[in-house]
Structure formats: structure tokens, C-alpha cells
Design an enzyme around this catalytic site. Structure first.
Site, PDB file in Angstrom:
ATOM      1  N   HIS A 103     -13.547  -2.480  -9.047  1.00 42.23           N
ATOM      2  CA  HIS A 103     -12.656  -2.048 -10.388  1.00 42.23           C
ATOM      3  C   HIS A 103     -12.015  -1.281 -10.054  1.00 42.23           C
ATOM      4  O   HIS A 103     -10.599  -1.037 -11.585  1.00 42.23           O
ATOM      5  CB  HIS A 103     -13.546  -2.340 -11.283  1.00 42.23           C
ATOM      6  CG  HIS A 103     -14.366  -2.973 -11.854  1.00 42.23           C
ATOM      7  ND1 HIS A 103     -13.897  -4.027 -12.377  1.00 42.23           N
ATOM      8  CD2 HIS A 103     -15.403  -2.971 -12.037  1.00 42.23           C
ATOM      9  CE1 HIS A 103     -15.328  -5.110 -12.448  1.00 42.23           C
ATOM     10  NE2 HIS A 103     -16.262  -4.504 -12.799  1.00 42.23           N
ATOM     11  N   CYS A 117     -16.640  -1.838 -21.035  1.00 46.06           N
ATOM     12  CA  CYS A 117     -17.106  -2.684 -21.127  1.00 46.06           C
ATOM     13  C   CYS A 117     -18.611  -2.550 -22.625  1.00 46.06           C
ATOM     14  O   CYS A 117     -18.775  -1.463 -22.589  1.00 46.06           O
ATOM     15  CB  CYS A 117     -18.986  -3.133 -19.891  1.00 46.06           C
ATOM     16  SG  CYS A 117     -20.075  -3.723 -19.466  1.00 46.06           S
ATOM     17  N   GLY A 129     -26.278  -5.087 -18.499  1.00 41.55           N
ATOM     18  CA  GLY A 129     -27.266  -4.198 -17.730  1.00 41.55           C
ATOM     19  C   GLY A 129     -27.239  -4.381 -15.715  1.00 41.55           C
ATOM     20  O   GLY A 129     -26.244  -4.924 -15.634  1.00 41.55           O
ATOM     21  N   GLU A 130     -27.591  -3.286 -14.762  1.00 42.09           N
ATOM     22  CA  GLU A 130     -27.558  -3.025 -14.017  1.00 42.09           C
ATOM     23  C   GLU A 130     -28.999  -3.723 -12.907  1.00 42.09           C
ATOM     24  O   GLU A 130     -29.535  -3.816 -13.426  1.00 42.09           O
ATOM     25  CB  GLU A 130     -27.047  -1.781 -13.515  1.00 42.09           C
ATOM     26  CG  GLU A 130     -27.431  -1.058 -12.000  1.00 42.09           C
ATOM     27  CD  GLU A 130     -26.161  -2.432 -11.164  1.00 42.09           C
ATOM     28  OE1 GLU A 130     -26.494  -2.731 -10.226  1.00 42.09           O
ATOM     29  OE2 GLU A 130     -24.910  -2.520 -11.350  1.00 42.09           O
ATOM     30  N   CYS A 183     -27.278  -0.668 -20.743  1.00 39.94           N
ATOM     31  CA  CYS A 183     -27.438  -0.625 -19.899  1.00 39.94           C
ATOM     32  C   CYS A 183     -27.251   1.268 -19.245  1.00 39.94           C
ATOM     33  O   CYS A 183     -26.176   1.603 -20.376  1.00 39.94           O
ATOM     34  CB  CYS A 183     -25.962  -0.760 -18.889  1.00 39.94           C
ATOM     35  SG  CYS A 183     -25.183  -0.779 -17.589  1.00 39.94           S
ATOM     36  N   SER A 236     -19.057  -4.875  -8.387  1.00 38.22           N
ATOM     37  CA  SER A 236     -18.104  -4.564  -9.436  1.00 38.22           C
ATOM     38  C   SER A 236     -17.321  -3.582  -8.841  1.00 38.22           C
ATOM     39  O   SER A 236     -17.321  -2.336  -8.681  1.00 38.22           O
ATOM     40  CB  SER A 236     -19.175  -4.304 -10.574  1.00 38.22           C
ATOM     41  OG  SER A 236     -19.637  -5.086 -11.170  1.00 38.22           O
ATOM     42  N   CYS A 254     -16.653 -11.658 -19.846  1.00 36.80           N
ATOM     43  CA  CYS A 254     -17.200 -10.798 -19.581  1.00 36.80           C
ATOM     44  C   CYS A 254     -16.948  -9.457 -19.745  1.00 36.80           C
ATOM     45  O   CYS A 254     -15.748  -9.310 -20.226  1.00 36.80           O
ATOM     46  CB  CYS A 254     -16.255 -10.687 -17.934  1.00 36.80           C
ATOM     47  SG  CYS A 254     -16.216  -9.880 -16.852  1.00 36.80           S
ATOM     48  N   GLU A 264     -28.435 -11.031 -24.624  1.00 36.23           N
ATOM     49  CA  GLU A 264     -27.604 -12.229 -24.103  1.00 36.23           C
ATOM     50  C   GLU A 264     -27.247 -13.110 -23.039  1.00 36.23           C
ATOM     51  O   GLU A 264     -27.653 -12.059 -22.641  1.00 36.23           O
ATOM     52  CB  GLU A 264     -26.486 -11.511 -25.209  1.00 36.23           C
ATOM     53  CG  GLU A 264     -26.277 -11.220 -26.547  1.00 36.23           C
ATOM     54  CD  GLU A 264     -25.251 -10.769 -27.459  1.00 36.23           C
ATOM     55  OE1 GLU A 264     -25.260 -11.012 -27.948  1.00 36.23           O
ATOM     56  OE2 GLU A 264     -23.877 -10.029 -26.281  1.00 36.23           O
ATOM     57  N   SER A 285     -24.603  -9.406  -9.115  1.00 31.41           N
ATOM     58  CA  SER A 285     -23.780  -8.401  -9.176  1.00 31.41           C
ATOM     59  C   SER A 285     -23.888  -7.012  -9.355  1.00 31.41           C
ATOM     60  O   SER A 285     -25.067  -6.337 -10.567  1.00 31.41           O
ATOM     61  CB  SER A 285     -22.588  -9.070 -10.414  1.00 31.41           C
ATOM     62  OG  SER A 285     -21.891  -7.700 -10.773  1.00 31.41           O
ATOM     63  N   CYS A 301     -20.213   2.006 -18.307  1.00 35.13           N
ATOM     64  CA  CYS A 301     -18.263   1.803 -17.555  1.00 35.13           C
ATOM     65  C   CYS A 301     -17.409   1.592 -18.958  1.00 35.13           C
ATOM     66  O   CYS A 301     -18.361   1.728 -20.090  1.00 35.13           O
ATOM     67  CB  CYS A 301     -18.416   0.302 -17.006  1.00 35.13           C
ATOM     68  SG  CYS A 301     -19.462   0.506 -15.486  1.00 35.13           S
TER      69      CYS A 301
END
Length: 376
Positions: A226, A132, A170-171, A125, A224, A345, A91, A201, A129
Site C-alpha cells: 500500500h 480499512c 483480521g491479520e 484487527c 498488503s 476490499c 464476515e 494476505s 489500517c
């Protein structure tokens, strides 16, 4: 039979080199494809005759297709579901912004509405997380540089894209070579995006942060983060165990010394987890040696995939005030876009069974405005 994307720079450069064809013809092929979206690359005029059999047998102008397009109720956010030739999907999200809401030297900025593309670098990913949706998919595969660039090509048929942020599925730094090559393509003819309008990111892949500036000078880095301490970060971001905060901050200091650029810090606001006053003070002290912009992100619901809840508006404002007034850290609160189409997000996930509608969004400032906004 699978084909290379014409935007897979390494592949086409290698094929041309083996055939004795100069790589100087590659940008003209890309330009032809952009200007003639229904044409294949072998329709490009004035190429060496030996180039055409290569283009016909090994490359396609687009190896991906648009599977669906969903627009938010307010028309500000558009989510693209892109199907890859291997059958997987990713996406990408187009977000429209109003520059008049930003400031420069304390004065309103001028200019027409612009668009930012949030782009994916992997199918799924492996960072896992807890807040997410993409993390719930697990890791499926890396995208090629061409598949990354094709998301931009698809988006250009809907809007003129001025900024690209690698904040989709994804990372990015776990697919380092493809992401670097994709960005190098985006900054060349015919796309010609400014590196300063591109943001990568990462959760903090230290060994790749260490070489990012050398490979992509002037590209923005977003972390990221957090959480202000390692134990909270590991609870909500399991992959953080491999990247201790002390080592990460050290790497960011080295990166900033080399790049002389501000670093964007992304901080999701989770009620009762990382949003208390003590956390704001811990974060302020942690970032004290860095020049940063902190972006506080209200948690976006992801259905049964997470038990977290969004911090109250009062908690977010209090957190922001501490960072600004006590630690003099430029701090913004991300206004939400695309929640009604699960395009905000943390909400990107393919084949998510639950439908969510949490309201629309308003025009807002985007990442390119952060460097101009004074502390408030």
C-alpha cells in the site's frame, strides 16, 4: 458450556489420542458432517465405540451459525455474517468469477464460472489500517482453526468454492497456528482444495513470513504493501512501524528463493496519498529484485470511518502503465465486487451503522488468473 468445532483438528486429534483412537477416523467424520449438514458428528457410522461419547460431550458439527446472508444486486457477491458461539460475529464473502476473462498462453481460458471465498481469521484487527473498516473495530479475538474452516462449510451451501483468500477480517499471520491448521484441513479430505488455490494476505508479519513456506508449501503469499516508502506506509498503516520496508523486502526475497513462487502485492489507491507518478517509480524500484504481481485496488468508501478518497481512473491507469512499461512488473487493477453490500476490499466490519450503496460489479478475473496474464 462451549464445545469444540469438529473441525478443530488439534482438539479432536488430542482427544482421540488420549482415548487410544486412531486419527485416521477424523476425515470420515468430516465427510459425514459435510454430506449430512443437519446431523451431528456422532452420527458418523463405523467409528470405534469409544469415539461416540467424546463426540457427544465435547464437539459439535458446527459451533457457528449463519446470522444473515446478503447478496449484491448483480448476484455476483454474497456476504455471510457468521455468529460464533461466544456471541461475536465475523464476515465472509463469496465472489463469483468468469474464467473466460482470463488468458493462458495469450488465449482465452475455458471452463465454467467459479467462486472464491474471502475468509476471516480474527474478530476485528489490531493493525489499525486507516483505510480499512475492520481496523476501526480494534482487535477482539482470534478464531480457532475450526471457526475458520466453518466459514468454508457455510459457503459451500451456496456455491462450489474453488479458491480461498485470507483477506477478510483480521491479520492472518497474527493468528498463525490456527490459520496454518485451518489451511491444512482445507487441503485434506473431504475439502481437498489445492494449496495453489489458497492465498494468505498479510501486512508483513516478518517472523511468520519466515516460516510460512515450510509450514504451508505451495500456498500463495500476498503482501498488503500500500505504499512505496516507510513514512507513507506508517501514516496509513500504523502497524508498519514494527515491520520496516527494508527488512520486509529482505524477508520476501528469502521467502521467494525458498518457494520459487510469485508474490502478490496489494496496493490500495488513495487520491493524493500514494498514487502519484513518483510513487509508481518508487514502487517499481522497491520491487525490482522480486518476482511479483501488483494488484492496484481502488479505495472502497467506508463512510465516516475514513477521510480518504479513491484515486481517479486516470491516475490508476498512469500508475499501472509506469509499473508495466518501465519496470516490467505485471500489474492488474482490481475490479470491485460487492460494494453495494459493503463486501468489497476493506469494507468488512461487523455492526457498521452506516449503509452504503456504491453500485454493483462485473464478472472479472480473480487471483488464480494473475499468474497466467501477460503484461499489457
Amino acid at each position: 458450556m462451549s464445545f469444540h468445532s469438529i473441525f478443530d483438528l488439534g482438539a479432536i486429534r488430542s482427544e482421540f489420542q488420549d482415548a487410544g483412537i486412531s486419527p485416521q477416523f477424523i476425515p470420515s467424520i468430516w465427510k459425514h458432517v459435510l454430506q449430512n449438514p443437519k446431523s451431528e458428528a456422532n452420527g458418523t457410522p463405523s467409528l470405534p465405540s469409544s469415539a461416540y461419547p467424546i463426540l457427544i460431550s465435547k464437539f459439535r458439527s458446527m459451533t457457528s451459525t449463519l446470522e444473515s446472508v446478503v447478496e449484491s444486486k448483480d448476484g455476483i457477491t454474497t456476504k455471510l455474517l457468521v455468529k460464533l458461539q461466544n456471541g461475536s460475529s465475523v464476515e465472509a464473502v463469496i465472489m463469483k468469477y468468469d474464467p473466460s476473462l482470463g488468458t493462458y498462453d495469450g488465449k482465452p481460458r475455458t471452463g465454467s464460472q467459479r467462486s472464491t471465498l474471502c475468509i476471516s481469521s480474527q474478530v476485528g484487527c489490531k493493525m489499525g489500517c486507516k483505510f480499512c473498516a475492520t481496523g476501526s473495530m480494534g482487535f477482539k479475538s482470534n478464531l480457532s482453526s475450526g471457526e475458520i474452516v466453518e466459514q468454508l462449510v457455510h459457503a459451500l451451501s451456496f456455491s462450489r468454492i474453488r479458491n480461498v483468500v485470507f483477506m477478510g477480517m483480521g491479520e492472518p499471520l497474527n493468528n498463525y497456528a490456527a490459520v496454518v491448521e485451518a489451511i491444512q484441513i482445507m487441503t485434506k479430505v473431504p475439502f481437498q482444495l489445492s494449496p495453489k488455490k489458497i492465498t494468505v494476505s498479510t501486512v508483513g508479519i516478518i517472523h511468520n513470513i519466515n516460516k510460512l513456506h515450510d509450514d504451508l508449501p505451495n500456498v500463495n503469499l500476498a503482501i498488503s504493501l500500500h505504499a512505496p516508502v516507510q513514512d507513507i506506509r506508517c501514516r496509513i498503516m500504523p502497524a508498519a512501524r514494527a515491520f520496516p520496508l527494508e527488512r520486509l523486502i529482505d524477508a520476501l526475497q528469502v521467502y521467494q528463493t525458498k518457494s520459487q513462487q510469485k508474490i502478490f502485492i496489494e496496493y490500495i489507491m488513495l487520491d493524493g496519498v500514494n498514487d502519484e507518478e513518483q510513487h509508481a517509480h518508487q514502487l517499481g524500484k522497491l520491487l525490482g529484485m522480486l518476482q511479483v504481481v501488483v494488484n492496484l485496488i481502488p479505495f472502497n468508501p467506508i463512510g465516516s470511518l475514513s477521510t480518504f478518497t479513491t484515486s481517479s481512473e486516470q491516475s490508476i491507469i498512469r500508475f499501472q502503465k509506469i509499473l508495466r512499461s518501465i519496470y516490467n512488473i505485471r500489474t492488474t487493477v482490481r475490479q470491485q465486487m460487492g460494494q453495494d453490500i459493503s463486501g468489497a476490499c476493506g469494507q468488512l466490519v461487523v455492526n457498521l451503522s452506516e449503509q452504503r450503496s456504491v453500485g454493483g460489479a462485473t464478472l472479472l478475473t480473480d487471483i488464480e488468473d494473475f499468474q497466467f496474464q501477460p503484461n499489457r
